[in-house]
Design a protein around this motif. Structure first.
Motif, short mmCIF file in Angstrom:
data_model
loop_
_atom_site.label_atom_id
_atom_site.label_comp_id
_atom_site.label_asym_id
_atom_site.label_seq_id
_atom_site.Cartn_x
_atom_site.Cartn_y
_atom_site.Cartn_z
N GLU A 186 -60.29 77.89 -29.20
CA GLU A 186 -61.74 78.02 -29.01
C GLU A 186 -62.21 79.48 -28.98
OE1 GLU A 186 -63.63 75.54 -29.26
OE2 GLU A 186 -62.09 73.99 -29.14
N TYR A 187 -61.37 80.43 -29.32
CA TYR A 187 -61.81 81.82 -29.37
C TYR A 187 -62.79 81.99 -30.55
CZ TYR A 187 -61.73 86.92 -29.60
OH TYR A 187 -62.10 88.25 -29.61
N ARG A 188 -63.85 82.79 -30.37
CA ARG A 188 -64.88 82.98 -31.39
C ARG A 188 -64.81 84.42 -31.91
NH1 ARG A 188 -65.69 78.31 -32.96
NH2 ARG A 188 -67.61 78.99 -34.01
N TYR A 189 -64.68 84.56 -33.21
CA TYR A 189 -64.58 85.87 -33.84
C TYR A 189 -65.96 86.38 -34.24
CZ TYR A 189 -59.59 85.00 -33.95
OH TYR A 189 -58.30 84.74 -33.60
N GLN A 190 -66.12 87.69 -34.24
CA GLN A 190 -67.37 88.33 -34.61
C GLN A 190 -67.17 89.14 -35.89
OE1 GLN A 190 -70.20 87.83 -32.89
NE2 GLN A 190 -69.05 86.50 -31.46
N LYS A 191 -68.05 88.93 -36.85
CA LYS A 191 -67.93 89.68 -38.10
C LYS A 191 -68.72 90.98 -38.02
CE LYS A 191 -71.87 87.86 -40.73
NZ LYS A 191 -72.32 87.22 -41.98
N ALA A 192 -68.39 91.90 -38.89
CA ALA A 192 -69.11 93.16 -39.04
C ALA A 192 -69.43 93.34 -40.52
CB ALA A 192 -68.29 94.31 -38.51
N SER A 193 -70.34 94.28 -40.81
CA SER A 193 -70.78 94.47 -42.19
C SER A 193 -70.87 95.95 -42.50
CB SER A 193 -72.13 93.79 -42.43
OG SER A 193 -72.06 92.41 -42.18
N MET A 194 -70.78 96.25 -43.79
CA MET A 194 -70.98 97.60 -44.28
C MET A 194 -71.21 97.51 -45.79
SD MET A 194 -67.14 99.17 -44.43
CE MET A 194 -67.84 100.64 -45.15
#
Length: 558
Positions: A475-483
Motif C-alpha cells: 500500500e505504499y504510494r509513490y510520487q512522480k516528478a517532472s522536468m
C-alpha cells in the motif's frame, strides 16, 4: 633424475632457513643501526648549519655577496690552465676583505672547531650558472676555497634550489675528501630574503669503518648461533618427524595396489593403511588416523564421483541457458528504432554471476512516448534473476497501458508484495518521455539518482527524494516528478554496481569519480560513452572480483 630423501630435504631446509634468518637478521639489524647513525649525523650537520646561519650578521654577508657577485658575473664559472691564472682571478676579490670580514672568518672557525666539523663556510647559490660561489671559508689549508672560488651545485640539491629558503637538506656522499655528511641552512635578512647559505661538512670516515666492523661481528655471531641451532633442529626433526612419516609414506604408497587387488578379489586381508599403527601422541599419529579414514572416504567418493560430475555438468548447462535467456529478454539491438530519428539510446549489462538481478528496458507506450526503466533486485544469482523477470514484465505491461509512472510503481509494488516469501526487493527508476516536447515524468523507488546534462552541457545528479523500494511495503504510494529535456540533453541511468565497484584496496568507484569521468569525456557517441566508462571501472578495479551487476543506460534527446 636423482631425488633427495625427506631426511636430506629437512636437513637442507633447516640449513637454508637458518641461513636466511641469519641474513635477514643481519641486514635488518645493520639497516637499523646505520640508519640511526646516519640520521644522527644528518640532524647534527643541519643543526650546525642553522646555528651558523643565525650567528653571522646577514647584512654584513649581503654586502660581501653583492661585491663578490658583481665580479663573478663578469666571468662566471672560469677555468684556469695554471696556478698563476687562478691567483690572478682570486686577486680581484682581495679588496673586499676588511677587518669585519676577518672577524666573520674567526667566528666560522670557532664554530667549526667547537662542533668538530671538517669545514664550515658560506656560499651563494647562483641559479643562473647552477654553481655555488664561496663568500667566506676560514680554512687555510691547500683544500681551502678562497672568496670567489666556485663549485657546481650537486644534483641532489637541484630540487632544493626551488625553495632555497629551506637550505640544502643534509646528505651523505663519498667524495675525494672521504665520506662526508653535508648540509646547508639559509641566512635570512629581516624581510625573510635569502642572503646566502651557511654550509657544513662532517667527516663520516670513522663512522663508515665502524659500520663495517659492526656488520662483520654481527655476521660472525649469527653464523655461529645459526649453525648450532640448525644441527640441534636437524637431530630432533629426524627423530620425531622423519621416521614416522616414512612409515606413513610406505603405507600410502601401497593404496592403489591394495585397492586394485581388493576390487579384483585377489586379496581379502587388510590393506597396508588399515594396518598402520603409529603412537607418537602428536599430529603424526592424527595424520595416520586421518589417512585410514581418508582411505575409506576416498573409496566412497570415487563411487559417487561420476554421478556428482554428471549433475554438475547438467547444472552448468542450465545456467548457461539461463544466461542466454536473460540476455535475450533485454533490448540488445541498437539502434532499437532505426526508422526514428528522435530516439538515440544505448544500454549494457554485465552480470556478476551467470545470471543477474539488474535489468534495463525501454519501449514506446505509443507513437510519441518513450518509457525508460533501470532496476536492481536485491541478492544475486537465480533467485534475483527470477524476480527480475517478474518485475520487468509487470512494469512494461502496466506502463504500456498509458499509466503514469507513479501509477505503474504503485501497481507493481502491490503485485510484488503479494508473493514475496523470499523477502527480496527491487530498487528502480522509471521515466516516460514525451518525444515531441521533451517533457519527462519520472519516479524513483529507492534507486541511485540519474545523471543529467545541465544548461551548460555538464553532467550533474538529478536531485529527487527517492521513494521506498518495490516489494518493500504494501500500500505504499509513490510520487512522480517532472522536468523538461532540451535537445542535446543526455540522461544517464545506472545501478549501484557502477558506484560501488571496488579495487584491491576496498575503495569504491564512487559518485564523484563517475561524474568526473562523464564530464571529462564530452562529445562521445552513446556507445563510446558506456564502453569507455566500463573500461575505466575495470582499470580502477585493478583485477578485483566483480561483486555486483554493472548496468548502464544512456539517452540523448535528438
Amino acid at each position: 633424475m636423482k631425488t633427495m630423501s625427506l631426511k636430506q630435504k629437512v636437513g637442507l631446509l633447516t640449513i637454508m632457513v637458518a641461513f636466511l634468518l641469519s641474513v635477514a637478521t643481519a641486514v635488518s639489524s645493520y639497516c637499523v643501526y646505520s640508519r640511526t647513525v646516519d640520521q644522527y649525523y644528518r640532524d647534527r650537520a643541519m643543526n650546525i648549519a642553522r646555528t651558523a646561519a643565525v650567528v653571522v650578521d646577514p647584512q654584513q654577508v649581503r654586502e660581501y655577496r653583492d661585491q663578490v657577485m658583481e665580479i663573478y658575473r663578469r666571468d662566471p664559472m672560469p677555468e684556469w690552465s695554471d696556478p698563476v691564472q687562478k691567483q690572478q682571478y682570486l686577486a680581484q676579490y682581495a679588496g673586499i676583505r676588511d677587518e669585519a670580514y676577518e672577524a666573520l672568518l674567526e667566528t666560522l672557525e670557532e664554530l667549526r672547531i667547537a662542533n668538530q666539523a671538517v669545514s664550515l663556510y658560506i656560499i651563494y647559490p647562483d641559479r643562473d650558472s647552477m654553481s655555488g660561489i664561496y663568500l667566506a671559508d676560514p680554512d687555510t689549508s691547500e683544500s681551502a676555497c678562497p672568496m670567489g672560488t666556485w663549485n657546481v651545485i650537486e644534483k641532489q640539491n637541484y630540487e632544493a634550489m626551488d625553495h632555497i629558503q629551506d637550505g640544502f637538506p643534509a646528505y651523505i656522499s663519498n667524495t675525494e675528501y672521504g665520506w662526508l655528511c653535508s648540509a646547508a641552512a639559509a641566512i635570512l635578512d629581516q624581510d625573510g630574503s635569502v642572503v646566502a647559505l651557511a654550509t657544513v661538512d662532517l667527516s663520516m670516515d670513522e663512522i663508515m669503518q665502524e659500520n663495517h666492523r659492526f656488520l662483520v661481528l654481527l655476521c660472525v655471531f649469527l653464523a655461529g648461533v645459526s649453525s648450532i641451532l640448525a644441527l640441534l633442529l636437524m637431530q630432533v626433526t629426524n627423530r620425531i618427524l622423519v621416521a614416522p612419516i616414512n612409515r606413513v609414506i610406505t603405507a600410502a604408497g601401497s593404496y592403489v595396489d591394495d585397492r586394485r587387488r581388493k576390487e579384483n578379489g585377489e586379496n581379502d586381508r587388510k590393506t597396508a593403511i588399515e594396518q598402520l599403527e603409529i603412537h607418537t601422541g602428536d599430529e603424526i599419529e592424527q595424520l595416520a588416523g586421518s589417512i585410514r579414514q581418508m582411505e575409506r572416504d576416498v573409496s566412497q567418493y570415487i563411487d559417487n564421483l561420476a554421478a556428482v560430475t554428471s549433475e554438475k555438468e547438467r547444472i552448468g548447462a542450465e545456467l548457461n541457458i539461463a544466461t542466454q535467456i536473460q540476455a535475450s529478454m533485454l533490448p540488445r539491438i541498437f539502434p532499437p528504432f532505426p526508422e526514428r530519428k528522435d530516439i538515440n539510446i544505448y544500454a549494457t549489462m554485465d552480470p556478476a554471476k551467470e545470471v543477474g538481478g539488474d535489468f534495463y528496458d525501454f519501449f514506446l507506450t505509443d507513437q510519441y512516448h518513450l518509457g525508460m526503466v533501470i532496476a536492481d533486485v536485491s541478492g544475486k544469482g537465480v533467485p534475483a534473476a527470477l524476480v527480475m523477470v517478474i518485475a520487468k514484465t509487470l512494469i512494461k505491461d502496466h506502463a504500456c497501458s498509458q499509466a503514469e509512472p507513479d501509477e505503474v510503481f504503485n501497481w507493481v509494488n502491490q503485485q510484488l508484495c503479494e508473493s514475496n516469501e523470499a523477502g527480496l526487493f527491487v530498487t528502480a527508476w522509471m521515466g516516460i518521455l514525451d518525444l515531441r516536447t521533451g517533457h519527462l515524468d519520472y519516479v524513483n523507488a529507492g534507486h541511485n539518482p540519474p545523471v543529467l546534462t545541465g544548461a551548460d552541457g555538464t553532467f550533474g545528479y538529478l536531485k529527487q527524494k527517492p521513494g521506498l523500494v518495490l516489494a518493500g511495503m504494501d500500500e505504499y504510494r509513490y510520487q512522480k516528478a517532472s522536468m523538461d529535456l532540451q535537445k542535446g540533453d543526455r540522461l544517464f541511468l545506472y545501478t549501484d554496481g557502477v558506484t560501488e565497484a571496488m579495487n584491491q584496496d576496498d575503495q569504491l568507484y564512487g559518485e564523484t569519480r563517475l561524474l568526473n569521468w562523464l564530464n571529462g569525456h564530452p562529445g562521445l557517441e552513446l556507445q563510446e560513452t558506456l564502453h569507455g566508462l566500463r573500461k575505466d571501472i575495470t582499470e580502477f578495479a585493478e583485477g578485483a572480483e566483480q561483486y555486483d551487476d554493472i548496468t548502464m543506460l544512456i539517452f540523448e534527446r535528438q
